[in-house]
Design a protein around this motif. Structure first.
Motif, PDB file in Angstrom:
ATOM      1  N   GLN A  81      -8.995 -21.073  -1.592  1.00  0.00           N
ATOM      2  CA  GLN A  81      -8.571 -20.546  -0.288  1.00  0.00           C
ATOM      3  C   GLN A  81      -8.163 -19.083  -0.428  1.00  0.00           C
ATOM      4  OE1 GLN A  81      -5.680 -23.894  -0.001  1.00  0.00           O
ATOM      5  NE2 GLN A  81      -6.487 -24.170   2.084  1.00  0.00           N
ATOM      6  N   ALA A  82      -9.008 -18.317  -1.100  1.00  0.00           N
ATOM      7  CA  ALA A  82      -8.673 -16.924  -1.421  1.00  0.00           C
ATOM      8  C   ALA A  82      -8.419 -16.089  -0.173  1.00  0.00           C
ATOM      9  CB  ALA A  82      -9.790 -16.305  -2.259  1.00  0.00           C
ATOM     10  N   ALA A  83      -9.198 -16.279   0.880  1.00  0.00           N
ATOM     11  CA  ALA A  83      -9.033 -15.484   2.096  1.00  0.00           C
ATOM     12  C   ALA A  83      -7.664 -15.730   2.726  1.00  0.00           C
ATOM     13  CB  ALA A  83     -10.144 -15.810   3.088  1.00  0.00           C
ATOM     14  N   ASP A  84      -7.227 -16.989   2.733  1.00  0.00           N
ATOM     15  CA  ASP A  84      -5.908 -17.313   3.298  1.00  0.00           C
ATOM     16  C   ASP A  84      -4.798 -16.713   2.440  1.00  0.00           C
ATOM     17  OD1 ASP A  84      -6.795 -18.941   5.501  1.00  0.00           O
ATOM     18  OD2 ASP A  84      -7.330 -20.466   4.032  1.00  0.00           O
ATOM     19  N   VAL A  85      -4.999 -16.719   1.120  1.00  0.00           N
ATOM     20  CA  VAL A  85      -4.012 -16.103   0.229  1.00  0.00           C
ATOM     21  C   VAL A  85      -3.897 -14.617   0.529  1.00  0.00           C
ATOM     22  CG1 VAL A  85      -3.480 -15.497  -2.167  1.00  0.00           C
ATOM     23  CG2 VAL A  85      -4.289 -17.800  -1.610  1.00  0.00           C
ATOM     24  N   ARG A  86      -5.034 -13.941   0.659  1.00  0.00           N
ATOM     25  CA  ARG A  86      -5.014 -12.499   0.888  1.00  0.00           C
ATOM     26  C   ARG A  86      -4.352 -12.140   2.220  1.00  0.00           C
ATOM     27  NH1 ARG A  86     -10.052 -12.764  -2.016  1.00  0.00           N
ATOM     28  NH2 ARG A  86     -11.259 -13.073  -0.100  1.00  0.00           N
ATOM     29  N   GLU A  87      -4.438 -13.014   3.203  1.00  0.00           N
ATOM     30  CA  GLU A  87      -3.766 -12.767   4.478  1.00  0.00           C
ATOM     31  C   GLU A  87      -2.259 -12.946   4.367  1.00  0.00           C
ATOM     32  OE1 GLU A  87      -5.417 -15.127   7.569  1.00  0.00           O
ATOM     33  OE2 GLU A  87      -7.368 -14.113   7.549  1.00  0.00           O
ATOM     34  N   SER A  88      -1.815 -13.621   3.315  1.00  0.00           N
ATOM     35  CA  SER A  88      -0.394 -13.945   3.159  1.00  0.00           C
ATOM     36  C   SER A  88       0.357 -12.969   2.269  1.00  0.00           C
ATOM     37  CB  SER A  88      -0.242 -15.355   2.558  1.00  0.00           C
ATOM     38  OG  SER A  88      -0.884 -16.327   3.342  1.00  0.00           O
ATOM     39  N   ILE A  89      -0.367 -12.088   1.593  1.00  0.00           N
ATOM     40  CA  ILE A  89       0.269 -11.277   0.555  1.00  0.00           C
ATOM     41  C   ILE A  89      -0.002  -9.786   0.748  1.00  0.00           C
ATOM     42  CG2 ILE A  89       0.004 -13.139  -1.121  1.00  0.00           C
ATOM     43  CD1 ILE A  89      -2.250 -11.401  -2.416  1.00  0.00           C
ATOM     44  N   SER A  90       0.742  -9.028  -0.021  1.00  0.00           N
ATOM     45  CA  SER A  90       0.438  -7.615  -0.214  1.00  0.00           C
ATOM     46  C   SER A  90       0.758  -7.295  -1.663  1.00  0.00           C
ATOM     47  CB  SER A  90       1.256  -6.734   0.724  1.00  0.00           C
ATOM     48  OG  SER A  90       0.732  -5.423   0.746  1.00  0.00           O
ATOM     49  N   LEU A  91       0.022  -6.323  -2.206  1.00  0.00           N
ATOM     50  CA  LEU A  91       0.155  -5.985  -3.622  1.00  0.00           C
ATOM     51  C   LEU A  91       0.372  -4.494  -3.794  1.00  0.00           C
ATOM     52  CD1 LEU A  91      -0.185  -6.473  -6.722  1.00  0.00           C
ATOM     53  CD2 LEU A  91      -2.659  -6.268  -6.358  1.00  0.00           C
ATOM     54  N   ALA A  92       1.429  -4.145  -4.520  1.00  0.00           N
ATOM     55  CA  ALA A  92       1.663  -2.762  -4.929  1.00  0.00           C
ATOM     56  C   ALA A  92       1.512  -2.713  -6.442  1.00  0.00           C
ATOM     57  CB  ALA A  92       3.055  -2.291  -4.512  1.00  0.00           C
ATOM     58  N   GLY A  93       0.447  -2.062  -6.900  1.00  0.00           N
ATOM     59  CA  GLY A  93       0.147  -2.038  -8.326  1.00  0.00           C
ATOM     60  C   GLY A  93       1.047  -1.103  -9.105  1.00  0.00           C
ATOM     61  N   GLN A  94       0.720  -0.921 -10.372  1.00  0.00           N
ATOM     62  CA  GLN A  94       1.550  -0.094 -11.245  1.00  0.00           C
ATOM     63  C   GLN A  94       1.552   1.366 -10.822  1.00  0.00           C
ATOM     64  OE1 GLN A  94       0.897  -0.583 -15.436  1.00  0.00           O
ATOM     65  NE2 GLN A  94       0.654  -2.798 -15.307  1.00  0.00           N
ATOM     66  N   PHE A  95       0.489   1.806 -10.183  1.00  0.00           N
ATOM     67  CA  PHE A  95       0.407   3.196  -9.754  1.00  0.00           C
ATOM     68  C   PHE A  95       0.302   3.241  -8.237  1.00  0.00           C
ATOM     69  CE2 PHE A  95      -1.589   2.740 -13.929  1.00  0.00           C
ATOM     70  CZ  PHE A  95      -0.788   3.584 -14.684  1.00  0.00           C
ATOM     71  N   ALA A  96       1.104   4.089  -7.624  1.00  0.00           N
ATOM     72  CA  ALA A  96       1.152   4.167  -6.168  1.00  0.00           C
ATOM     73  C   ALA A  96      -0.232   4.481  -5.598  1.00  0.00           C
ATOM     74  CB  ALA A  96       2.151   5.233  -5.731  1.00  0.00           C
ATOM     75  N   ALA A  97      -0.716   3.621  -4.728  1.00  0.00           N
ATOM     76  CA  ALA A  97      -2.059   3.763  -4.163  1.00  0.00           C
ATOM     77  C   ALA A  97      -2.004   4.527  -2.848  1.00  0.00           C
ATOM     78  CB  ALA A  97      -2.694   2.389  -3.969  1.00  0.00           C
ATOM     79  N   VAL A  98      -1.575   5.771  -2.913  1.00  0.00           N
ATOM     80  CA  VAL A  98      -1.507   6.606  -1.720  1.00  0.00           C
ATOM     81  C   VAL A  98      -2.573   7.691  -1.804  1.00  0.00           C
ATOM     82  CG1 VAL A  98       0.970   6.175  -1.495  1.00  0.00           C
ATOM     83  CG2 VAL A  98       0.190   8.215  -2.696  1.00  0.00           C
ATOM     84  N   ASP A  99      -3.061   8.104  -0.635  1.00  0.00           N
ATOM     85  CA  ASP A  99      -4.041   9.181  -0.568  1.00  0.00           C
ATOM     86  C   ASP A  99      -3.286  10.502  -0.520  1.00  0.00           C
ATOM     87  OD1 ASP A  99      -5.973  11.102   0.207  1.00  0.00           O
ATOM     88  OD2 ASP A  99      -7.199   9.543   1.141  1.00  0.00           O
ATOM     89  N   GLU A 100      -3.394  11.295  -1.581  1.00  0.00           N
ATOM     90  CA  GLU A 100      -2.602  12.517  -1.687  1.00  0.00           C
ATOM     91  C   GLU A 100      -3.032  13.588  -0.690  1.00  0.00           C
ATOM     92  OE1 GLU A 100      -2.623  13.806  -5.718  1.00  0.00           O
ATOM     93  OE2 GLU A 100      -1.311  12.179  -6.389  1.00  0.00           O
ATOM     94  N   ILE A 101      -4.260  13.503  -0.196  1.00  0.00           N
ATOM     95  CA  ILE A 101      -4.721  14.498   0.774  1.00  0.00           C
ATOM     96  C   ILE A 101      -4.076  14.274   2.136  1.00  0.00           C
ATOM     97  CG2 ILE A 101      -6.767  15.379   1.978  1.00  0.00           C
ATOM     98  CD1 ILE A 101      -8.404  14.686  -0.465  1.00  0.00           C
ATOM     99  N   LEU A 102      -3.779  13.016   2.450  1.00  0.00           N
ATOM    100  CA  LEU A 102      -3.184  12.674   3.736  1.00  0.00           C
ATOM    101  C   LEU A 102      -1.672  12.824   3.683  1.00  0.00           C
ATOM    102  CD1 LEU A 102      -5.170   9.417   4.587  1.00  0.00           C
ATOM    103  CD2 LEU A 102      -5.701  11.772   5.261  1.00  0.00           C
ATOM    104  N   SER A 103      -1.061  12.957   4.837  1.00  0.00           N
ATOM    105  CA  SER A 103       0.399  12.961   4.918  1.00  0.00           C
ATOM    106  C   SER A 103       0.906  11.533   4.778  1.00  0.00           C
ATOM    107  CB  SER A 103       0.852  13.536   6.262  1.00  0.00           C
ATOM    108  OG  SER A 103       0.517  12.649   7.320  1.00  0.00           O
TER     109      SER A 103
END
Length: 282
Positions: A81-103
């Motif tokens: 039930q991977a799709a249902d799991v993905r709708e239930s969670i959020s993941l912040a990895g070891q390195f911040a996944a932000v776009d540096e070009i954007l504010s």
């Protein structure tokens, strides 16, 4: 910063792991891992580098398939039930996944749009406020400090109000003051009803944040319990009078101040610096 409560519809533990195994060719990374995480709690998976913490998180977040064992997240099987799991969670990895070009605000708006949410601008403004990033919201993320970038990353993870969030080494590489900022954000997540599973190699981080701590060593959970339960594994402490000396952390916050520059003159704690200089000269 006040984070609204998360609505949890499921019953039972937020995360259930039984007999989880994973190998990379001849290297056995997970060797029958078992644990449960209660809803609305902070669970710390503590271990040294290479212990298997990130592998466990990748399996729980459906990024990796286990070789054996079962895992359920928010009541859903991660394998079937991977799709249902993905709708239930959020993941912040070891390195911040932000776009540096954007504010900062643009990063949040982008994620809200990708999640097909209404009023992405209002969602972004609310998260900036909750994570004390309003004044920096129009600046490019490339100008952010490590602590600000990590807080933005966690804020992005909260878009859509997931009941469960995985934080993989959330304070790796941050300075002491930034670590405290992230700790406060994590505590308020749990107070708002979000279940948090964090991996860390920092003993003080697990001690400060976690309701329960599991120590992962050589692919196995060797101990799992509350901090009080883990302390009972050692012999009773002997009571002795010892003059307490200030720690380096005490010195650091005495010098920089707990809340930074209060009056904006760039010299919030002259007295502390003077005392420190005087003591080092004597």
């Amino acid at each position: 910063m006040s984070i609204p409560a998360t609505t949890n519809q499921g019953q039972g533990p937020a995360i259930q792991v039984q007999g989880l195994e994973k190998s990379y060719q001849q290297l056995r990374v997970l060797r029958g891992v078992n644990f449960e995480v209660a809803r609305g709690s902070i669970f710390a998976l503590l271990g040294s580098n290479g212990a298997g913490k990130t592998t466990a998180v990748k399996i729980l977040s459906t990024l990796l398939r286990a070789d054996a064992g079962t895992a359920r997240v928010n009541g859903f099987d991660v394998a079937t039930q991977a799709a249902d799991v993905r709708e239930s969670i959020s993941l912040a990895g070891q390195f911040a996944a932000v776009d540096e070009i954007l504010s900062g605000r643009e990063n949040l708006v982008l994620v809200a749009r990708l999640r097909h949410l209404k009023n992405p601008g209002a969602i972004a403004d609310d998260l900036l406020r909750r994570f004390s990033l309003t004044e920096a919201g129009t600046r490019k993320a490339a100008t952010y400090s490590g602590g600000m970038r990590r807080r933005l990353d966690i804020a992005m993870s909260l878009i859509g109000s997931p009941p469960i969030i995985f934080l993989d080494e959330p304070t790796a590489g941050l300075d002491p003051q930034a670590r405290v900022e992230v700790w406060q954000a994590v505590k308020e997540l749990a107070e708002g009803g979000t279940t948090v599973l964090l991996t860390t190699q920092y003993l003080d981080e697990a001690e400060q944040l976690a309701d329960r701590i599991a120590i992962l060593h050589q692919g196995r959970i060797i101990v799992n319990g509350t901090l009080a339960e883990l302390k009972q594994l050692l012999p009773p402490a002997k009571v002795e009078y010892v003059e307490k000396q200030p720690s380096l952390e005490d010195v650091f916050f005495a010098v920089v101040g707990d809340t930074g520059d209060q009056d904006g003159d760039g010299d919030a704690d002259k007295g502390s610096r003077h005392r420190l200089t005087k003591s080092t000269k004597s």
